[in-house]
Structure formats: structure tokens, C-alpha cells
Design a protein around this motif. Structure first.
Motif, PDB file in Angstrom:
ATOM      1  N   LEU A 138       0.760  -1.250   0.223  1.00 17.68           N
ATOM      2  CA  LEU A 138       0.211  -0.119   0.347  1.00 17.68           C
ATOM      3  C   LEU A 138       1.107   1.242   0.085  1.00 17.68           C
ATOM      4  CD1 LEU A 138      -2.559  -1.191   2.528  1.00 17.68           C
ATOM      5  CD2 LEU A 138      -2.765  -1.153   0.063  1.00 17.68           C
ATOM      6  N   GLY A 139       0.661   2.427  -0.545  1.00 20.10           N
ATOM      7  CA  GLY A 139       0.896   3.226  -0.645  1.00 20.10           C
ATOM      8  C   GLY A 139      -0.258   4.748  -0.326  1.00 20.10           C
ATOM      9  N   LEU A 140       0.640   4.865   0.614  1.00 22.08           N
ATOM     10  CA  LEU A 140      -0.512   5.962   0.952  1.00 22.08           C
ATOM     11  C   LEU A 140       0.857   7.955   0.734  1.00 22.08           C
ATOM     12  CD1 LEU A 140      -0.842   4.693   4.917  1.00 22.08           C
ATOM     13  CD2 LEU A 140      -2.125   4.773   3.043  1.00 22.08           C
ATOM     14  N   GLY A 141      -0.265   8.401   0.567  1.00 24.50           N
ATOM     15  CA  GLY A 141       0.720  10.091   0.978  1.00 24.50           C
ATOM     16  C   GLY A 141       0.374  10.288  -1.022  1.00 24.50           C
ATOM     17  N   PRO A 142       0.284  11.723  -1.403  1.00 30.12           N
ATOM     18  CA  PRO A 142       0.313  12.454  -2.515  1.00 30.12           C
ATOM     19  C   PRO A 142       1.062  11.610  -3.617  1.00 30.12           C
ATOM     20  CG  PRO A 142       0.325  14.177  -1.663  1.00 30.12           C
ATOM     21  CD  PRO A 142       1.074  12.793  -0.743  1.00 30.12           C
ATOM     22  N   SER A 143       0.645  10.351  -4.683  1.00 25.01           N
ATOM     23  CA  SER A 143       1.188  10.269  -5.861  1.00 25.01           C
ATOM     24  C   SER A 143       1.818   8.741  -5.637  1.00 25.01           C
ATOM     25  CB  SER A 143       2.646  10.904  -6.416  1.00 25.01           C
ATOM     26  OG  SER A 143       3.554  11.260  -5.922  1.00 25.01           O
ATOM     27  N   ALA A 144       1.308   8.305  -4.006  1.00 24.82           N
ATOM     28  CA  ALA A 144       1.652   6.803  -3.840  1.00 24.82           C
ATOM     29  C   ALA A 144       1.188   5.893  -5.055  1.00 24.82           C
ATOM     30  CB  ALA A 144       1.923   6.316  -2.327  1.00 24.82           C
ATOM     31  N   HIS A 145       1.438   4.953  -4.725  1.00 25.34           N
ATOM     32  CA  HIS A 145       1.273   3.622  -5.775  1.00 25.34           C
ATOM     33  C   HIS A 145       0.955   2.446  -4.865  1.00 25.34           C
ATOM     34  CE1 HIS A 145       1.672   5.978  -9.460  1.00 25.34           C
ATOM     35  NE2 HIS A 145       1.993   5.070 -10.180  1.00 25.34           N
ATOM     36  N   SER A 146      -0.086   1.264  -5.081  1.00 27.53           N
ATOM     37  CA  SER A 146      -0.279   0.567  -4.352  1.00 27.53           C
ATOM     38  C   SER A 146      -0.637  -0.492  -5.498  1.00 27.53           C
ATOM     39  CB  SER A 146      -1.579   0.718  -3.339  1.00 27.53           C
ATOM     40  OG  SER A 146      -1.304   1.732  -2.363  1.00 27.53           O
ATOM     41  N   PHE A 147      -0.713  -1.602  -4.956  1.00 27.16           N
ATOM     42  CA  PHE A 147      -1.024  -2.769  -5.247  1.00 27.16           C
ATOM     43  C   PHE A 147      -1.236  -3.795  -4.079  1.00 27.16           C
ATOM     44  CE2 PHE A 147       0.762  -7.269  -7.171  1.00 27.16           C
ATOM     45  CZ  PHE A 147       0.101  -7.128  -8.458  1.00 27.16           C
ATOM     46  N   VAL A 148      -2.382  -4.774  -4.702  1.00 27.24           N
ATOM     47  CA  VAL A 148      -3.347  -5.873  -4.408  1.00 27.24           C
ATOM     48  C   VAL A 148      -3.735  -6.349  -5.188  1.00 27.24           C
ATOM     49  CG1 VAL A 148      -4.500  -6.938  -2.268  1.00 27.24           C
ATOM     50  CG2 VAL A 148      -3.308  -4.283  -2.036  1.00 27.24           C
ATOM     51  N   GLU A 149      -3.101  -7.707  -6.029  1.00 26.76           N
ATOM     52  CA  GLU A 149      -2.708  -8.199  -6.679  1.00 26.76           C
ATOM     53  C   GLU A 149      -4.837  -8.801  -7.201  1.00 26.76           C
ATOM     54  OE1 GLU A 149      -2.173 -12.781  -8.342  1.00 26.76           O
ATOM     55  OE2 GLU A 149      -0.355 -11.913  -8.273  1.00 26.76           O
ATOM     56  N   PRO A 150      -5.280  -8.186  -8.016  1.00 33.23           N
ATOM     57  CA  PRO A 150      -5.168  -7.847  -9.340  1.00 33.23           C
ATOM     58  C   PRO A 150      -5.192  -6.131  -9.586  1.00 33.23           C
ATOM     59  CG  PRO A 150      -7.215  -8.958 -10.177  1.00 33.23           C
ATOM     60  CD  PRO A 150      -6.706  -9.006  -8.583  1.00 33.23           C
ATOM     61  N   GLU A 151      -5.235  -5.731  -8.561  1.00 30.04           N
ATOM     62  CA  GLU A 151      -5.495  -4.171  -8.739  1.00 30.04           C
ATOM     63  C   GLU A 151      -4.257  -3.522  -8.205  1.00 30.04           C
ATOM     64  OE1 GLU A 151      -8.399  -3.147  -9.472  1.00 30.04           O
ATOM     65  OE2 GLU A 151      -9.852  -5.308  -9.210  1.00 30.04           O
ATOM     66  N   ARG A 152      -4.389  -2.462  -9.086  1.00 31.87           N
ATOM     67  CA  ARG A 152      -3.284  -0.855  -8.824  1.00 31.87           C
ATOM     68  C   ARG A 152      -3.954  -0.072  -9.250  1.00 31.87           C
ATOM     69  NH1 ARG A 152       0.442  -1.544 -12.913  1.00 31.87           N
ATOM     70  NH2 ARG A 152       1.075  -3.385 -11.771  1.00 31.87           N
ATOM     71  N   PHE A 153      -3.783   0.490  -7.828  1.00 31.74           N
ATOM     72  CA  PHE A 153      -4.417   2.205  -8.392  1.00 31.74           C
ATOM     73  C   PHE A 153      -3.489   3.664  -7.306  1.00 31.74           C
ATOM     74  CE2 PHE A 153      -4.932  -1.075  -4.561  1.00 31.74           C
ATOM     75  CZ  PHE A 153      -5.772   0.034  -3.259  1.00 31.74           C
ATOM     76  N   TRP A 154      -3.795   4.961  -7.758  1.00 33.71           N
ATOM     77  CA  TRP A 154      -2.584   5.044  -7.078  1.00 33.71           C
ATOM     78  C   TRP A 154      -2.942   6.495  -6.460  1.00 33.71           C
ATOM     79  CZ3 TRP A 154      -2.488   2.932 -11.891  1.00 33.71           C
ATOM     80  CH2 TRP A 154      -3.564   3.706 -12.594  1.00 33.71           C
ATOM     81  N   ASN A 155      -2.487   7.395  -5.807  1.00 31.74           N
ATOM     82  CA  ASN A 155      -3.673   8.659  -5.351  1.00 31.74           C
ATOM     83  C   ASN A 155      -2.976   9.672  -6.190  1.00 31.74           C
ATOM     84  OD1 ASN A 155      -4.009   7.060  -3.329  1.00 31.74           O
ATOM     85  ND2 ASN A 155      -2.304   8.143  -1.913  1.00 31.74           N
ATOM     86  N   CYS A 156      -3.352  10.525  -6.022  1.00 31.11           N
ATOM     87  CA  CYS A 156      -3.000  11.948  -6.747  1.00 31.11           C
ATOM     88  C   CYS A 156      -2.329  12.237  -6.743  1.00 31.11           C
ATOM     89  CB  CYS A 156      -4.733  13.040  -7.050  1.00 31.11           C
ATOM     90  SG  CYS A 156      -4.366  13.492  -4.767  1.00 31.11           S
ATOM     91  N   ALA A 157      -1.578  13.651  -7.146  1.00 29.37           N
ATOM     92  CA  ALA A 157      -0.270  13.877  -7.360  1.00 29.37           C
ATOM     93  C   ALA A 157      -0.284  15.470  -7.233  1.00 29.37           C
ATOM     94  CB  ALA A 157       0.707  13.842  -8.337  1.00 29.37           C
ATOM     95  N   ASP A 158      -0.849  15.864  -5.999  1.00 24.61           N
ATOM     96  CA  ASP A 158      -1.091  17.573  -5.583  1.00 24.61           C
ATOM     97  C   ASP A 158      -1.251  17.347  -4.129  1.00 24.61           C
ATOM     98  OD1 ASP A 158      -3.341  19.459  -5.363  1.00 24.61           O
ATOM     99  OD2 ASP A 158      -2.294  19.951  -7.256  1.00 24.61           O
ATOM    100  N   VAL A 159      -0.779  17.964  -3.436  1.00 23.99           N
ATOM    101  CA  VAL A 159      -1.083  18.143  -1.680  1.00 23.99           C
ATOM    102  C   VAL A 159      -2.232  18.862  -1.742  1.00 23.99           C
ATOM    103  CG1 VAL A 159       0.243  19.112  -0.289  1.00 23.99           C
ATOM    104  CG2 VAL A 159       1.636  17.957  -1.857  1.00 23.99           C
ATOM    105  N   ASP A 160      -2.485  19.814  -2.313  1.00 20.22           N
ATOM    106  CA  ASP A 160      -3.854  20.407  -1.577  1.00 20.22           C
ATOM    107  C   ASP A 160      -4.743  19.530  -2.150  1.00 20.22           C
ATOM    108  OD1 ASP A 160      -3.099  23.230  -0.878  1.00 20.22           O
ATOM    109  OD2 ASP A 160      -2.090  23.723  -2.973  1.00 20.22           O
ATOM    110  N   ARG A 161      -5.281  18.643  -3.503  1.00 16.09           N
ATOM    111  CA  ARG A 161      -6.221  17.804  -3.035  1.00 16.09           C
ATOM    112  C   ARG A 161      -6.479  16.784  -2.759  1.00 16.09           C
ATOM    113  NH1 ARG A 161      -6.768  14.765  -7.928  1.00 16.09           N
ATOM    114  NH2 ARG A 161      -4.947  15.735  -9.158  1.00 16.09           N
ATOM    115  N   TYR A 162      -5.444  16.795  -2.513  1.00 16.27           N
ATOM    116  CA  TYR A 162      -5.109  15.120  -1.089  1.00 16.27           C
ATOM    117  C   TYR A 162      -5.234  15.809   0.311  1.00 16.27           C
ATOM    118  CZ  TYR A 162      -2.324  12.083   1.704  1.00 16.27           C
ATOM    119  OH  TYR A 162      -2.052  11.228   3.002  1.00 16.27           O
ATOM    120  N   ILE A 163      -5.342  17.163   0.382  1.00 15.28           N
ATOM    121  CA  ILE A 163      -5.787  17.158   1.753  1.00 15.28           C
ATOM    122  C   ILE A 163      -7.409  17.160   2.059  1.00 15.28           C
ATOM    123  CG2 ILE A 163      -5.196  19.134   3.314  1.00 15.28           C
ATOM    124  CD1 ILE A 163      -2.458  19.660   3.045  1.00 15.28           C
TER     125      ILE A 163
END
Length: 401
Positions: free
Chosen positions: A272-297
Motif C-alpha cells: 500500500l502506498g500512502l501520500g500524494p502520488s503513492a502507488h499501491s498493488f494488491v493483486e490484481p488491482e493497482r491504484f495510485w493517489n493524486c499528485a497534488d498536496v492541496d487536492r490530497y488534503i
């Protein structure tokens, strides 16, 4: 194409937790990782991060973790108090095994002896130090905020603070760098009593200040022949110095000193990846966060996870990833495990292509493993693309029958 849930025993293995700290004192000229230099955003980020931890833990209750990695950005730019709180909050939110590897990335110029002691007391048991070079000329070119002396001082402080698992990053292929000066960097690293080294070739990512200066002709990039020479020199010098290569850019004193967290990225283990732009993988799913601190908050303030996009990988896509990631590893692709996982015969699918590369001295298929030679590692992307092409050709033929 049908989405297939793989039957992979590794999804039951312990997971890794990555936390991306998107703050730097100053952006390095070569870096395209997401980060900002505005410290006023830090309080909002820290609050949002703890909310993301709670939401992510609730969404993946079955995962147990044995690695925690704070990367960035520059985690140590937050200040040691904030890093302490992040580690504590992660342990409250997630289930960690007793022998968890807890890595914190630090940069010279952002820590002192006292802060390193506090990190050790907070539960960090592994450091990764962004040294990049032991030569001031190179550090200035890369836009680093520290000097070579400061880098050596931080490594000495790290040992004194009680860390016995310390890794550093080094960069080769810097314009003006010669085999002699690169060897000095490598020997200096060996002398620093490290357990891990990551040696990356300098790349010019689009839009970075370094890439812009290259396009404007302000300097000339190191040519491919010299890059190959520096890479092979790395293998030789570090091998003689007691380091074993386990991935194309990574070296450890022993198997037990490999980065357990990074190995998850190359082995289909969940993370699992937390924080802006971090990526996660739990097979078979891959997902990733927005790369923007303001939008993240904002999203987390509204009770929503900051996931930008997600995808479900097909069986064929997972197979392609297994080939590419396996070729990065010195152990190579375990063909028997590959056969069991995907229900096909590796040599039946890829045997002709691997035999051609073997004749060129770029690859070997022995003891049930398909692995690249040192010369083959220099052509990793080309060889991986050739395997991928075989897989896509087979897929198209299957779809038309």
C-alpha cells in the motif's frame, strides 16, 4: 478481454507500507518525483495522512505488514518529531509483524546526531541516506543541498546513533565523471561500513531543470559506451568489496541486508502506498493517489481516499510484469514458479527468444531460472521488450482463434 483474479500465494504474504513524504528543502535538478518546497502545507498534510491511514486500513483489513518505508521527497525535511508521529500513527492503524523493517530516507543537511538518535528510538531500524556522490563538484551539478563532508558526517552519526542497517544512493553517469572518479565514490562507500548500496545511472527526465539544460546544450550527456563501462565497473568494485548484486541497481552485504521493502515491488507481494502520488498493488488491482498536496488534503478532509486512478490487471498483463520484473533480478525468473502461477510452460512460450539471447551471451537458462548476464543487464529494456512482444503475439493469435 476478461479480467481474471490470479491464484497467487504471494497475496497472502506480508505486505509493505510505503508513505510518500512530498516535501523537500529544495528540488534537485534531476528529480521528477512529486514533491513541493512549501512548508506551510505540512500541518495539513500530516492531518490528512493520518486520515488516509484510517481509511486505507479499513479497506484492506486482511493485510499484515512487515515493512514500513518513509520515502519522498525528503522525510527528514519534516523534522524528526513529525516522522516520529507518522511511525506511531502507522503502527496504530495497521497490523505489523514483530520483525518489521522500518526504513526512513534521510538527506544530509536535514538531520543531526540527536535527530538520528530519536529516529532510532522511534522504531526506525534502517536508514537510506541520499548521498548521490562523495564529490562536491557532482553534488553542485545535481543541485544537492549538502557537501561531501556533510554526507560522511551523517553516515558516522548514523552508526553512532545505533543504526546497523544503513544504505545509501549513488549516481553514476554524471557529466565529467570518469571511471577513476567513480571508483573513488564506490571505494568511499565501501569504507563507510554500509549494508546496502543503490547505484543509479543519471537519467534526464522530461521537464526537469537538468533535462532542460541538456536540450539547451549547456552540457553533454555521458555516452552509452561510457555508461556501460561505469556499470560494469560498479559490479567489479562492489563485488570485490563484499557486496552482492541482487537487482540491476541494488547491492547488499548479504541476503539478509537486502531491502525487504523494495523486494516486494519485484515479487508480486502486496503493498500500500500512502501520500500524494503513492502507488499501491494488491493483486490484481493497482491504484495510485493524486499528485497534488492541496487536492490530497481536500479529499481527505471530505472523508474520501485520494485515489486518482485504478486498474485491474489481466492474466496476460500480470505475466508480462512477472517477466519484466524477474529479469531485473540477479536470481532471474523462477521458471517453475512462473509455470505454476500462470498455468503455462515458460520455455514453450519464450524458449526460442531466450535461446537467441543466450547465444549472444546476454542470458542464461540454468537450474530452473532465466537470468540476464552482466552484459544482458545493460540491455534490460530491449530484452524485456522482446519477451513482451512474444507474449502479445501469442495473445493476438489466441484471440483470433
Amino acid at each position: 478481454m476478461e479480467k481474471i483474479k490470479m491464484s497467487n500465494p504471494k497475496t497472502a504474504a506480508a505486505a509493505g507500507l510505503y508513505i510518500h513524504i512530498p516535501f523537500c528543502r529544495k528540488k534537485c535538478r534531476y528529480c521528477d518525483f512529486y514533491s513541493v518546497t512549501d512548508p506551510s502545507l505540512q500541518p495539513g498534510f500530516l492531518k490528512a495522512l493520518q486520515q488516509e491511514m484510517r481509511l486505507a486500513a479499513a479497506s484492506q483489513p486482511a493485510l499484515n505488514f512487515d515493512t514500513l518505508y518513509l520515502g519522498g521527497g525528503t522525510p527528514s525535511a519534516l523534522g524528526v518529531g513529525a516522522v516520529e508521529e507518522i511511525i506511531k500513527a502507522a503502527r496504530r492503524a495497521f497490523s505489523f509483524l514483530p520483525d518489521t523493517e522500518v526504513t526512513v530516507e534521510v538527506n544530509p543537511g536535514t538531520v543531526d546526531f540527536d535527530s538520528l538518535q530519536r529516529l532510532r528510538q522511534a522504531g526506525a531500524n534502517r536508514l537510506n541516506v541520499g548521498v548521490q556522490s562523495f564529490r562536491d563538484r557532482n553534488l553542485v551539478f545535481l543541485g544537492r543541498i549538502h557537501s561531501a563532508i556533510e554526507a560522511e558526517r551523517v553516515l558516522a552519526w548514523s552508526h553512532a546513533a545505533g543504526f546497523d542497517n544503513i544504505g545509501i544512493d549513488l549516481i553514476y553517469g554524471i557529466p565529467g565523471q570518469t571511471p577513476d572518479t567513480w571508483k573513488i565514490d564506490l571505494l568511499k562507500a565501501i569504507d563507510c561500513d554500509l549494508s546496502h548500496l543503490s547505484c543509479y545511472s543519471l537519467t534526464f527526465e522530461p521537464g526537469t531543470p537538468l533535462e532542460i539544460d541538456l536540450r539547451r546544450g549547456k552540457f553533454t550527456a555521458v555516452d552509452e559506451n561510457r555508461m556501460a563501462e561505469l556499470y560494469l565497473q560498479t559490479l567489479d568494485v562492489l563485488g570485490r568489496g563484499g557486496f552482492e548484486q541482487y537487482e540491476t541497481a541494488n547491492f547488499a552485504r548479504s541476503r539478509g541486508r537486502r531491502s525487504r521493502h523494495n523486494c516486494k515491488y519485484w515479487s508480486f507481494s502486496p503493498y500500500l502506498g500512502l501520500g500524494p502520488s503513492a502507488h499501491s498493488f494488491v493483486e490484481p488491482e493497482r491504484f495510485w493517489n493524486c499528485a497534488d498536496v492541496d487536492r490530497y488534503i481536500r479529499q481527505l478532509d471530505n472523508g474520501r481516499r485520494p485515489i486518482e486512478e485504478s486498474e485491474t490487471l489481466t492474466r496476460e498483463e500480470l505475466m508480462i510484469e512477472a517477466v519484466y520484473l524477474g529479469l531485473r533480478l540477479i536470481d532471474g525468473i523462477d521458471m517453475f514458479a512462473f509455470n505454476d502461477l500462470f498455468g503455462i510452460d515458460f520455455m514453450e512460450r519464450f524458449g526460442a527468444k531466450s535461446a537467441a539471447f543466450e547465444l549472444e551471451g546476454l542470458l542464461t537458462t540454468t537450474a530452473g531460472h532465466c537470468r540476464l548476464t552482466p552484459r544482458g543487464m545493460l540491455l534490460l529494456d530491449t530484452i524485456a521488450d522482446a519477451f513482451v512482444a512474444v507474449s502479445y503475439t501469442h495473445l493476438r493469435a489466441h484471440e483470433t482463434t
